[in-house]
Write a protein that holds these residues in place. Structure first.
Motif, PDB file in Angstrom:
ATOM      1  N   GLU A  42      55.159  44.047 -28.217  1.00  0.00           N
ATOM      2  CA  GLU A  42      54.829  45.386 -27.689  1.00  0.00           C
ATOM      3  C   GLU A  42      56.090  46.175 -27.332  1.00  0.00           C
ATOM      4  O   GLU A  42      56.056  47.394 -27.260  1.00  0.00           O
ATOM      5  N   PRO A  88      54.949  52.813 -38.198  1.00  0.00           N
ATOM      6  CA  PRO A  88      53.488  52.848 -38.232  1.00  0.00           C
ATOM      7  C   PRO A  88      52.905  53.038 -39.640  1.00  0.00           C
ATOM      8  O   PRO A  88      53.349  53.901 -40.392  1.00  0.00           O
ATOM      9  N   ARG A  95      51.211  47.904 -49.074  1.00  0.00           N
ATOM     10  CA  ARG A  95      50.187  46.989 -49.589  1.00  0.00           C
ATOM     11  C   ARG A  95      49.233  47.731 -50.539  1.00  0.00           C
ATOM     12  O   ARG A  95      48.914  47.247 -51.622  1.00  0.00           O
TER      13      ARG A  95
ATOM     14  N   MET B   1      50.503  38.272 -26.169  1.00  0.00           N
ATOM     15  CA  MET B   1      49.258  38.301 -26.940  1.00  0.00           C
ATOM     16  C   MET B   1      48.378  37.113 -26.568  1.00  0.00           C
ATOM     17  O   MET B   1      48.871  36.005 -26.459  1.00  0.00           O
ATOM     18  N   ALA B  35      47.971  49.069 -25.861  1.00  0.00           N
ATOM     19  CA  ALA B  35      48.700  47.834 -25.531  1.00  0.00           C
ATOM     20  C   ALA B  35      47.938  47.039 -24.473  1.00  0.00           C
ATOM     21  O   ALA B  35      47.830  45.807 -24.565  1.00  0.00           O
ATOM     22  N   ARG B  38      44.950  45.370 -26.105  1.00  0.00           N
ATOM     23  CA  ARG B  38      45.367  44.241 -26.956  1.00  0.00           C
ATOM     24  C   ARG B  38      45.531  42.978 -26.121  1.00  0.00           C
ATOM     25  O   ARG B  38      45.139  41.900 -26.528  1.00  0.00           O
ATOM     26  N   LYS B  39      46.105  43.138 -24.931  1.00  0.00           N
ATOM     27  CA  LYS B  39      46.367  41.969 -24.085  1.00  0.00           C
ATOM     28  C   LYS B  39      45.082  41.294 -23.636  1.00  0.00           C
ATOM     29  O   LYS B  39      45.083  40.129 -23.241  1.00  0.00           O
ATOM     30  N   ALA B  44      39.862  42.128 -32.681  1.00  0.00           N
ATOM     31  CA  ALA B  44      40.795  41.481 -33.601  1.00  0.00           C
ATOM     32  C   ALA B  44      42.101  42.282 -33.676  1.00  0.00           C
ATOM     33  O   ALA B  44      43.186  41.712 -33.752  1.00  0.00           O
ATOM     34  N   ARG B  45      41.987  43.590 -33.665  1.00  0.00           N
ATOM     35  CA  ARG B  45      43.159  44.480 -33.719  1.00  0.00           C
ATOM     36  C   ARG B  45      42.870  45.706 -32.874  1.00  0.00           C
ATOM     37  O   ARG B  45      41.715  46.122 -32.757  1.00  0.00           O
ATOM     38  N   PRO B  55      51.138  56.651 -36.314  1.00  0.00           N
ATOM     39  CA  PRO B  55      50.552  56.920 -37.625  1.00  0.00           C
ATOM     40  C   PRO B  55      49.616  58.108 -37.560  1.00  0.00           C
ATOM     41  O   PRO B  55      48.938  58.325 -36.565  1.00  0.00           O
ATOM     42  N   PHE B  62      45.616  52.858 -44.630  1.00  0.00           N
ATOM     43  CA  PHE B  62      46.654  51.831 -44.517  1.00  0.00           C
ATOM     44  C   PHE B  62      46.477  50.945 -43.290  1.00  0.00           C
ATOM     45  O   PHE B  62      47.318  50.107 -42.984  1.00  0.00           O
ATOM     46  N   LEU B  63      45.405  51.179 -42.548  1.00  0.00           N
ATOM     47  CA  LEU B  63      45.179  50.409 -41.332  1.00  0.00           C
ATOM     48  C   LEU B  63      44.135  49.323 -41.584  1.00  0.00           C
ATOM     49  O   LEU B  63      43.176  49.557 -42.322  1.00  0.00           O
ATOM     50  N   ASN B  65      43.945  46.855 -43.388  1.00  0.00           N
ATOM     51  CA  ASN B  65      43.610  46.605 -44.790  1.00  0.00           C
ATOM     52  C   ASN B  65      44.152  45.277 -45.300  1.00  0.00           C
ATOM     53  O   ASN B  65      44.137  45.007 -46.485  1.00  0.00           O
ATOM     54  N   ASP B  66      44.643  44.450 -44.375  1.00  0.00           N
ATOM     55  CA  ASP B  66      45.219  43.186 -44.814  1.00  0.00           C
ATOM     56  C   ASP B  66      44.372  42.002 -44.396  1.00  0.00           C
ATOM     57  O   ASP B  66      44.669  40.874 -44.730  1.00  0.00           O
TER      58      ASP B  66
END
Ligand code: SF4
Lengths: 211, 287
Positions: A42, A88, A95, B1, B35, B38-39, B44-45, B55, B62-63, B65-66
Motif C-alpha cells: 500500500e 494504474p 495483458r 494484506m 486501502a 483491502r485490509k 477478492a480485490r 486509473p 484493464f481491471l 482481468n487476470d
C-alpha cells in the motif's frame, strides 16, 4: 540482487528469500542502507504521489517517479497491488494487448466526446495537435507510455515530431533500447485527461501548442 | 494484506471517485477507503477509478482481468448524491447498461453490479452528527447552530436536495438550536452564515466527498476565515496545518469548521455496505 523485470521507471529485483523488491531503476545499484525501506504494498500509493521536489504527480507514467526508496514484497498479490498503485491499470492494459483485444481510440474521437468546459477541445487544429502531442507526450520529460492511438480514423500519426520508437511497445522509453521479454511496457490506448486539459489550454490560447 | 481467504472470494469492489488533475486531495479519500477495505479481507480485490485521475473510468477493461475467480464487480460511486455523474457519466464511461443494475460483460463473463452512491446511505446522517460533535466538543447544542454545506446548482446535481434532506433528519435527531442546509452558489448562501444564525456557536460541516477545492479553499473564504484561497489541504497538511484553529472568533461568535464528511474513516463501512447491500437487498434493508 538479480533483475527480474522493468516497468516504467521501476525495476523489480529478486531477493534472496524468494520475494521481490521494487526500486526506482536509477537506484538499482545503490546499497540498501541508503534507501528508505518499505514493506507494505500500500506504500506504493504514497511513493507515487509526489516527485523528488515534492510536487503532485497527476500523471503516473510521467518520468518523474521519486528516488530513494525500496519496497520489499513477499508474494504475487503484493507485487500486483504495488504495481497497480504505481502504474494504474497498465499491467491490465498490457495483458489485454497481448491477448490481441486492445481497442484504441483516435484523438479526434476522444476530443469529440468531451462535454462541458472541455467541449472546445474539438477545435484543436491538426497543426496544433502535431505540436502539442510532440511536446506533451514525449518520453523525454513528458510521459513514458508507448502511444497506440492515432490522430484520426484515417490512421494519421499522432505527431510527426515524435520518433518511431514512441509508438513501439518493444522499446524502453527511458533508454531507447529494446525491452527484455519479461519487461512490461506502459501503453497508451487513448489520450489521457491531462492531454485533454492541455488541449483546452492550447485552444483557448493560454499556452502555445509546441515548445 | 489479510492471509485468510476473503469473505467474498468471487467479488471485486470498484470505488468510483471524481479526482483532480491539479490537486491530490480530491482522490485521496477514495484511495484511503480502498486501502482500509483491502485490509479487512472482504473482497477478492478492491480498486478505484476516477473521472479525472488514473486509473480512468475508461480503463475499466484493464481491471480485474487476470483472475478468473472474479465473477462479479460491485461498482460504488463515492459521490454525495445521485445526479449527472452517477446517472450519466459513470454508466457511460464504464460501459454499464443504463437501464439495469447488472451488466454482463462479454469476454470475462463477469457481472458488474451498479450500486447506489455513498451519500444515499441511511448512516450518513449519523456521520454528519458525529462530525459536528467531534469538531466542537463540549458545546451546548441548544446554543449552537449546525450548518451543512452543499455545492448547489451544477449539472443536474441533486447535492442541494441531499443536503436539505440531511438537515431535516439532523433536526429530528439532535438538540441544535437550528440546523440549516446552506450552499456555495445558491441561497441560503454559506457566505451569509452570520445573518442566517443567531446562536453564540456555529458549527459548519461540508457535505463533500473530499477536502478538495471547495471545502478547503473556497468555503473558508466564504466563511471569512481566510481572505483568499490558500494552498491545498495536502500542502498545508505537510506544513503541519489542518483544521486546527477551531473555534475561530468571528462576528462575535465561535465558529467551528469541520473537514469534508467524506474524509471520515467510517465512509469505508458505508462503501462496503452499499456494495454488499446491492448483492443482497434483504441484508441492506435490515442493516
Ligand atoms: S496521452 Fe498518453 S502518452 Fe500522452 S501524456 Fe497522456 S498518457 Fe502519456
Amino acid at each position: 540482487m538479480k533483475e527480474t523485470f522493468l516497468i516504467g521507471q521501476i525495476i523489480a529485483l529478486a531477493s534472496a528469500d524468494g520475494g521481490c523488491e521494487l526500486r526506482h531503476r536509477d537506484d538499482a545499484g545503490r546499497p540498501a542502507r541508503e534507501l528508505e525501506p518499505h514493506a507494505d504494498p500500500e506504500d506504493a500509493a504514497a511513493l507515487a504521489l509526489y516527485d523528488d521536489a515534492g510536487n503532485y504527480r497527476p500523471l503516473k507514467t510521467a518520468p518523474n517517479l521519486r528516488h530513494g526508496w525500496r519496497l520489499a514484497l513477499d508474494g504475487q498479490e503484493g507485487l500486483r497491488l504495488a504495481l497497480e498503485l504505481f502504474y494504474p491499470a497498465r499491467l491490465g492494459a498490457w495483458r489485454v494487448y497481448q491477448r490481441g483485444r486492445l481497442d484504441t481510440t483516435p484523438l479526434r474521437e476522444t476530443l469529440g466526446r468531451q462535454t462541458g468546459m472541455y467541449r472546445v477541445t474539438a477545435k484543436l487544429t491538426d497543426e496544433q495537435a502535431d505540436a502539442l502531442v510532440g511536446r506533451f507526450c514525449r518520453s523525454d520529460g513528458g510521459c513514458l507510455r508507448a502511444i497506440f492511438w492515432r490522430r484520426d480514423r484515417a490512421g494519421t500519426v499522432p505527431s510527426t515530431r515524435l520518433p518511431p520508437e514512441k509508438f513501439d511497445p518493444a522499446c524502453d522509453q527511458t533508454t531507447g533500447k529494446t525491452l527484455a521479454e519479461d519487461d512490461v511496457p506502459l501503453i497508451c490506448q487513448e489520450a489521457c485527461n491531462l492531454l485533454v486539459a492541455e488541449v483546452r489550454a492550447v485552444v483557448k490560447g493560454e499556452r502555445p501548442a509546441g515548445e | 494484506m489479510p492471509d485468510a481467504p476473503p469473505a467474498h472470494p468471487d467479488t471485486a469492489l470498484l470505488i468510483v471517485g471524481h479526482g483532480s488533475t491539479v490537486n491530490p486531495d480530491s482522490g485521496a479519500p477514495s484511495l484511503a477507503h480502498a486501502a482500509a477495505i483491502r485490509k479487512r479481507g472482504i473482497f477478492a480485490r478492491v480498486g478505484c477509478v476516477f473521472w479525472k485521475e488514473e486509473p480512468s473510468l475508461r480503463d475499466w477493461p484493464f481491471l480485474f482481468n487476470d483472475d478468473s475467480d472474479i465473477r462479479q464487480v460491485c461498482v460504488v460511486p463515492n459521490f454525495i448524491s445521485e445526479g449527472y455523474f452517477t446517472r450519466t457519466v459513470i454508466p457511460r464511461e464504464l460501459g454499464l447498461d443504463p437501464s439495469a443494475a447488472v451488466t454482463h460483460r462479454v469476454g470475462t463473463e463477469q457481472r458488474w453490479v451498479y450500486c447506489p452512491p455513498v451519500g444515499n446511505h441511511p448512516a450518513m446522517t449519523d456521520l454528519l452528527l458525529q462530525r459536528a460533535r467531534e469538531v466542537a466538543p463540549g458545546v451546548r447544542e441548544e446554543e449552537t447552530s449546525l450548518l451543512i454545506v452543499g455545492h448547489g446548482t451544477g449539472l443536474n446535481d441533486n447535492s442541494a436536495v441531499a443536503a436539505k434532506r440531511q438537515a431535516e433528519l439532523l433536526r429530528e435527531r439532535s438538540r441544535y438550536a437550528a440546523v440549516l442546509s446552506t450552499y456555495m452558489e445558491e441561497p441560503p448562501l454559506i457566505a451569509d452564515w452570520a445573518t442566517l444564525t443567531d446562536t453564540p456557536n456555529v458549527v459548519v460541516v461540508p457535505f463533500f466527498i473530499s477536502d478538495g477545492l471547495h471545502s478547503y479553499q473556497d468555503i473558508p473564504v466564504l466563511l471569512g476565515i481566510e481572505t483568499e484561497p490558500t494552498a491545498s489541504a495536502s500542502e498545508r497538511l505537510r506544513g503541519g496545518e489542518v483544521f486546527a484553529q477551531n473555534p475561530r472568533r468571528l462576528h462575535g461568535r465561535s465558529l467551528y469548521y469541520a473537514s469534508a464528511i467524506g474524509t471520515e474513516a467510517h465512509f469505508a463501512d458505508i462503501i462496503v455496505e452499499q456494495a454488499l447491500g446491492a448483492l443482497a437487498p434483504a441484508v441492506a434493508t435490515s442493516a
